[in-house]
Scaffold this active site. Structure first.
Site, PDB file in Angstrom:
ATOM      1  CG  HIS B 228      35.068 -79.493 -73.763  1.00  0.00           C
ATOM      2  ND1 HIS B 228      34.602 -78.280 -74.189  1.00  0.00           N
ATOM      3  CD2 HIS B 228      34.035 -80.338 -73.908  1.00  0.00           C
ATOM      4  CE1 HIS B 228      33.352 -78.390 -74.597  1.00  0.00           C
ATOM      5  NE2 HIS B 228      32.987 -79.628 -74.446  1.00  0.00           N
ATOM      6  CE1 TYR B 232      28.911 -81.427 -72.268  1.00  0.00           C
ATOM      7  CE2 TYR B 232      31.270 -81.419 -72.637  1.00  0.00           C
ATOM      8  CZ  TYR B 232      29.983 -81.291 -73.111  1.00  0.00           C
ATOM      9  OH  TYR B 232      29.776 -81.000 -74.419  1.00  0.00           O
ATOM     10  CG  HIS B 379      29.517 -71.166 -76.683  1.00  0.00           C
ATOM     11  ND1 HIS B 379      28.449 -71.958 -77.021  1.00  0.00           N
ATOM     12  CD2 HIS B 379      30.348 -71.948 -75.952  1.00  0.00           C
ATOM     13  CE1 HIS B 379      28.634 -73.170 -76.521  1.00  0.00           C
ATOM     14  NE2 HIS B 379      29.775 -73.188 -75.866  1.00  0.00           N
ATOM     15  CG  PHE B 380      32.183 -69.063 -72.073  1.00  0.00           C
ATOM     16  CD1 PHE B 380      32.023 -68.135 -71.084  1.00  0.00           C
ATOM     17  CD2 PHE B 380      33.344 -69.025 -72.840  1.00  0.00           C
ATOM     18  CE1 PHE B 380      32.979 -67.171 -70.852  1.00  0.00           C
ATOM     19  CE2 PHE B 380      34.307 -68.057 -72.614  1.00  0.00           C
ATOM     20  CZ  PHE B 380      34.118 -67.127 -71.624  1.00  0.00           C
ATOM     21  CG  HIS B 381      28.878 -64.821 -70.631  1.00  0.00           C
ATOM     22  ND1 HIS B 381      30.115 -64.699 -71.196  1.00  0.00           N
ATOM     23  CD2 HIS B 381      28.990 -64.287 -69.382  1.00  0.00           C
ATOM     24  CE1 HIS B 381      30.941 -64.121 -70.341  1.00  0.00           C
ATOM     25  NE2 HIS B 381      30.278 -63.860 -69.233  1.00  0.00           N
ATOM     26  NE  ARG B 442      38.002 -65.710 -74.928  1.00  0.00           N
ATOM     27  CZ  ARG B 442      38.067 -66.970 -74.470  1.00  0.00           C
ATOM     28  NH1 ARG B 442      38.395 -67.962 -75.287  1.00  0.00           N
ATOM     29  NH2 ARG B 442      37.809 -67.256 -73.217  1.00  0.00           N
ATOM     30  NE  ARG B 443      40.812 -65.372 -72.062  1.00  0.00           N
ATOM     31  CZ  ARG B 443      41.472 -66.473 -71.771  1.00  0.00           C
ATOM     32  NH1 ARG B 443      42.578 -66.751 -72.369  1.00  0.00           N
ATOM     33  NH2 ARG B 443      41.020 -67.302 -70.863  1.00  0.00           N
TER      34      ARG B 443
END
Lengths: 283, 561, 173
Positions: B228, B232, B379-381, B442-443
């Protein structure tokens, strides 16, 4: 072995694989042709993704032939050993489990035979007698997708001149590899090619300095060293707003709007999408 | 005089790092296109479904680790040099970390690409998270370790520059850009300890056969200890750009230096003791520790919400200085035709949306709804794939001319590029979120199943519509990437000294400057100590219980991919 | 330190929002009683699960009746199948409380009853324990939602919740 999931699975995956094969067919045509000529048997792409296929192993003249289930192949112990064997009509093929690579089974592509549910005990066997001349393709249901496939060639079909050891599989793979590497290289280079195109098609030259200016610049460079990159001038704002006279009303409206949106969506997600959808883990 | 002439050595280092980053971006982006078309079933001719996972590993590692780390190394080298007004002290040390990172990335890339060739003994189809007991070639783990070690040396290089500056300026406040670099690196040191132990102590010996088993739960916990904070590590450099460069591009000034520092201090403190929120659905971890991770994660929203206000207010300041008026009509006075501004601002808007899906991800029990569904990559895209990546691309339009001394070429392409990316990501990401809510995992190379499809609940528009949006969005994103690379290569190859640059490096002072922000904020030792205490509380007992039954138990032998 | 009054307001709102989120999640645990997967399933030796010598329900995985309307289901996940689930569906009666024990004999897998909130990681060496109420009859797909190797996309299973009257309660799978 559940008929429904097993057979549907095969049909769908094979269809997809057919699509994939079609994509490389053009480039792989020569390779496939060679493979067929060498092994004398056309497996129709059955072994294109089987890493331990190394031609047909001749076991004619034996009443009973053993094939191991779970030999080193396809990235783990996910192969039949040998992948393809040639036997006489009337031969009994005994599949013997090695106990490696998880649970396996033996399922005929045409539904003719099946060892049932996948198991992983070493020493487990399953046997089948082949009377009629032809090709019998089979696979392991859990590991079909990774290429755990085999075939029994019954009788002399396609045998003779040319030998038995067709290296078709590996040759085709490297062909595919080249195609892949080539497309990657081309795609990665494409921005460069495009940039070069933009640069040399003449427009940039037209707005660039004339030959005279270039010569002039060169002389300056010889005298004063290489050119120094000058930055654009700093523009003064139309009106200076200092700290004490600035109230970000617009920002406040935007963040409050965002807050309302987020709270609404959160309530919807938690109470409708999540709690409204069962079953849920309660212990 | 531009940066390239003022600090020629530093400019060379920045160029080298950006060069590697852009190559990784090109290859990783191409992999992304292949995936988008493959998993939606639009085109499956290039790879078979087993190779999909090789492509997926390459996409994750090349973009999330190689592109980001090299770009950040370049950006931070520029930031430290520029804000301290001095060069890095020892060029040999500088090139040593660059080469270490380069060799590490090269090894990892070779191991991954090896997965395409079954006849080679190299393979690393273990995805970005490389969960044991799936086992990659040792080359992959060694490469990953070298990349991290290289980044550590880079951080040391920046700290040394700062210490040298401090000697000459004992009483001055740390310049804001350097402050942000140093806090980001402190967080990076604290958090990479986890993955370093995982890789060096467990995975390398295990893949070499020196130890036969590892504990899958312990190793994945060590991964997420790092997994995580690493987000950041991608995001804080984007914030660095939003706080220190974006206000200037908007024509205004940063509203508050103090708030910017507070935000970075909060990240140092809270980024690491939150990793369990990636393991909400892991057996073997008591619920109480998952709850602690959740409260920490929720408080980690605070710095991002503060940033939303401060950065938007700084842009509004710019718009009003440019003559903007009204509650919202000032938005039209922003320089939307400046690609560096437009890219950063659009990335910020997408981050607001990604922030919301992140709030859902942070909620402990609602994780049952979306864990390991397509929602998560959706989300992370938006976060690393847009907030970080698009901001990095945008700032390149401003920074690359300064580090090369060359005018930005193909400006018209640069102007449309952020919008192409924005539209592509809007299509792809919203469809991924909705598909995830329907339960699509996913994946996976082929999200069609024999028995499952019928039970995915009906969703708005249906599965087909979502697949098309993902494929179309992925294609647009690749187009956007291509445009960026054309502009960059064109600029790189252009001639020097042809007229003045179209940018300048002037960064106006904050409206409320460092003189108004408490000095304690610059006490980096204090914040590091608090961070470590929080980590011990969040991680101490669960890790103690995991290693209580033996460090390698319950053990799993390797399953080579 | 100059902080604009609007921003002070925003900080207060942001903190309220955070507390609101945490309270919602706490309500989910205390009100509807959503429970997280935790360490209650204990640990197990993955190689013994593989060889069927663990001395637990995973040696002969399937459904067992443990009380009136209460069932236990042991599920073993391995490349690329659920046992039971893939070859034959898991069958439980409607209106029952079912506790799943799921573990992996090889690599890490996922266990998600598609379209529901029943979702867990399956980690070798750990047993995931999940208790679920199935009120209505229905047919569900089970998906492995964590990458587990080259055939990951083929790993799926089925769960049948059959009406009480049709359920043969004396035997498991």
């Amino acid at each position: 072995m559940s008929g429904r999931s097993g057979i549907d699975g095969l049909t769908r995956r094979e269809l997809l694989r057919g699509g994939a094969a079609a994509g490389t067919a053009a480039a792989g045509l020569a390779a496939t042709g060679t493979a067929t000529a060498q092994s004398g048997v056309d497996f129709d792409g059955w072994f294109s993704d089987v890493s331990n296929y190394d031609g047909i192993v001749d076991r004619r003249g034996q009443d009973e032939v053993t094939v191991e289930v779970g030999v080193q192949a396809n990235g783990s112990d996910w192969g039949f050993g040998p992948a393809a064997v040639r036997v006489d009509p009337g031969t009994t093929v005994v599949w013997e489990w090695t106990g490696r690579g998880g649970a396996h089974n033996v399922v005929a592509e045409n539904d003719g035979y099946s060892s049932g549910t996948a198991v992983n005990e070493a020493g487990e066997t399953f046997e089948q007698t082949f009377e009629e001349t032809g090709i019998s393709k089979y696979f392991c249901d859990p590991h079909l997708a990774v290429g755990m496939k085999g075939a029994i060639v019954i009788g002399d079909m396609g045998a003779g001149a040319g030998g038995e050891d067709g290296g078709g599989g590996s040759f085709q793979l490297s062909q595919e590899g080249w195609l892949l590497a080539g497309s990657f290289g081309l795609a990665v280079a494409s921005p460069l090619i495009f940039a070069a195109f933009l640069r040399f098609r003449g427009r940039d030259r037209a707005v660039g300095p004339s030959d005279e200016t270039r010569n002039q610049l060169k002389r300056v460079e010889e005298r004063e060293g290489p050119p120094v990159a000058e930055e654009a001038p700093v523009e003064a704002p139309a009106q200076e707003i200092e700290h004490d006279e600035y109230d970000p009303w617009g920002t406040l409206s935007l963040v409050i709007g965002y807050l309302l949106l987020v709270v609404t969506l959160w309530v919807f997600m938690y109470f409708v999408e999540f709690l409204g959808r069962g079953p849920t883990v309660i212990g | 005089m531009a940066f390239v002439d003022e600090y020629p050595d530093a400019a060379k280092v920045v160029r080298a790092n950006f060069g590697v980053a852009f190559i990784a971006l090109a290859i990783g982006g191409l992999f992304g296109l292949i995936q988008a078309l493959h998993r939606t079933g639009v085109f499956r001719g290039l790879i078979n479904s087993t190779d999909y996972y090789t492509v997926l590993t390459g996409h994750g590692v090349l973009l999330a680790l190689v592109f980001t780390t090299f770009f950040i190394a370049g950006l931070f080298t520029w930031g430290v040099t520029n804000s301290l007004e001095r060069s890095l002290p020892n060029p040999r040390l500088t090139w040593a970390w660059f080469l270490t990172m380069l060799v590490g990335s090269g090894l990892a890339a070779i191991a991954i690409i090896g997965g395409f060739f079954p006849e080679l003994p190299l393979s690393a189809d273990v995805l970005f998270t490389f969960y044991p007991p799936l086992q990659a070639s040792p080359v992959f783990y060694i490469g990953a370790a070298l990349l991290i070690v290289g980044s550590w040396i880079a951080g040391f290089d920046w700290f040394r520059t700062f210490w040298a500056w401090r000697k000459d300026n004992p009483d001055e406040r740390i310049p804001l850009q350097t402050f942000m670099v140093l806090t980001t690196m402190i967080m990076w040191y604290v958090s990479t300890v986890g993955v370093a132990i995982e890789v060096v102590v467990f995975l390398i010996p295990w893949s070499l056969g020196l130890i036969s088993e590892v504990d899958p739960l312990l190793t994945r916990t060590l991964f997420w200890y790092f997994g995580h904070p690493v987000v950041y590590f991608w995001l804080m450099p984007a914030y660095f750009i939003w706080y220190t460069i974006l206000p200037k591009l908007a024509g205004g000034r940063l509203v508050s230096d103090a708030l910017a520092r507070i935000v970075f201090v909060l990240f140092v403190i809270l980024s690491t003791p939150v990793g369990f929120h990636h393991q909400y659905l892991d057996p073997g971890i008591p619920e109480g520790f998952k709850f602690i991770a959740m409260t920490n994660t929720m408080f980690l929203l605070l710095p991002s919400l503060l940033t939303a206000f401060t950065v938007v207010a700084s842009m509004e300041h710019g718009a009003r200085q440019r003559g903007g008026t009204g509650y919202l009509s000032w938005l039209w006075n922003l320089p939307w035709d400046n690609p560096a501004f437009a890219g950063s601002a659009l990335a910020g808007i997408m981050f607001a949306a990604g922030g919301f899906s992140g709030m859902i991800n942070a909620g402990m029990n609602i994780n049952y709804l979306i864990h390991n569904t397509l929602w998560v990559p959706g989300h992370f895209h938006l976060t690393v794939g847009t907030a970080a990546a698009l901001t990095f691309m945008a700032v390149s339009y401003w920074l690359v001319p300064q580090i090369t001394g060359k005018r930005l070429q193909h400006r018209n392409l640069a102007i449309v590029q952020p919008y192409v990316w924005f539209v592509g990501m809007t299509l792809m990401s919203n469809a991924m979120h909705r598909a995830g809510l329907a339960g699509v995992p996913r994946r996976t190379a082929e999200p069609e199943y024999n028995v499952v499809d019928a039970t995915f609940p009906e969703v708005l528009g249906g599965m087909g519509e979502m697949q098309i949006q993902i494929a179309l969005g992925g294609t647009l994103l690749f187009l956007g990437l291509g445009l960026f690379l054309v502009v960059m290569t064109g600029t790189w190859l252009a001639e020097r000294g042809r007229g003045t640059l179209s940018v300048n490096s002037h960064l106006p002072a904050a409206l409320s400057g460092p003189e108004h922000s408490p000095r304690v904020l610059d006490n980096l030792r204090l914040w590091t100590a608090i961070a470590i205490v929080l980590i011990l509380i969040a991680y101490g007992p669960p890790i103690a219980s995991m290693i209580g039954d033996g460090v390698l138990n319950p053990g799993s032998p390797g399953f080579p991919v | 330190m100059d902080i604009h009054r609007f921003e002070k307001l925003w900080i207060a709102i942001a903190l309220l929002l955070i507390i609101g989120f945490i309270s919602t999640v706490a309500y989910g645990s205390l009100g509807p009683g959503v429970k997280m997967i935790d360490n209650s399933g204990g640990t197990i030796d993955a190689e013994e699960v593989q060889s069927g010598s663990s001395g637990t329900g995973f040696d002969d995985p399937g459904v067992t009746k443990t009380g009136p309307n209460e069932y236990e289901v042991y599920v073993k996940a391995q490349q690329f199948q659920f046992i039971p689930g893939t070859s034959q569906p898991i069958e439980v009666p409607a209106g029952s409380t079912v506790t799943f024990y799921v573990t992996a004999s090889d690599v890490t897998h996922g266990f998600n009853i598609a379209g529901t909130n029943v979702n867990t990681m399956v980690i070798p060496g750990q047993v995931a324990e999940l208790t679920v109420n199935f009120e209505e009859p229905g047919s569900y797909g089970i998906v492995c939602n964590e990458y587990c190797g080259g055939g990951h996309h083929t790993m799926e299973g089925r769960l049948e919740v059959v009406p009480q009257s049709e359920y043969n309660s004396t035997e498991g799978v």
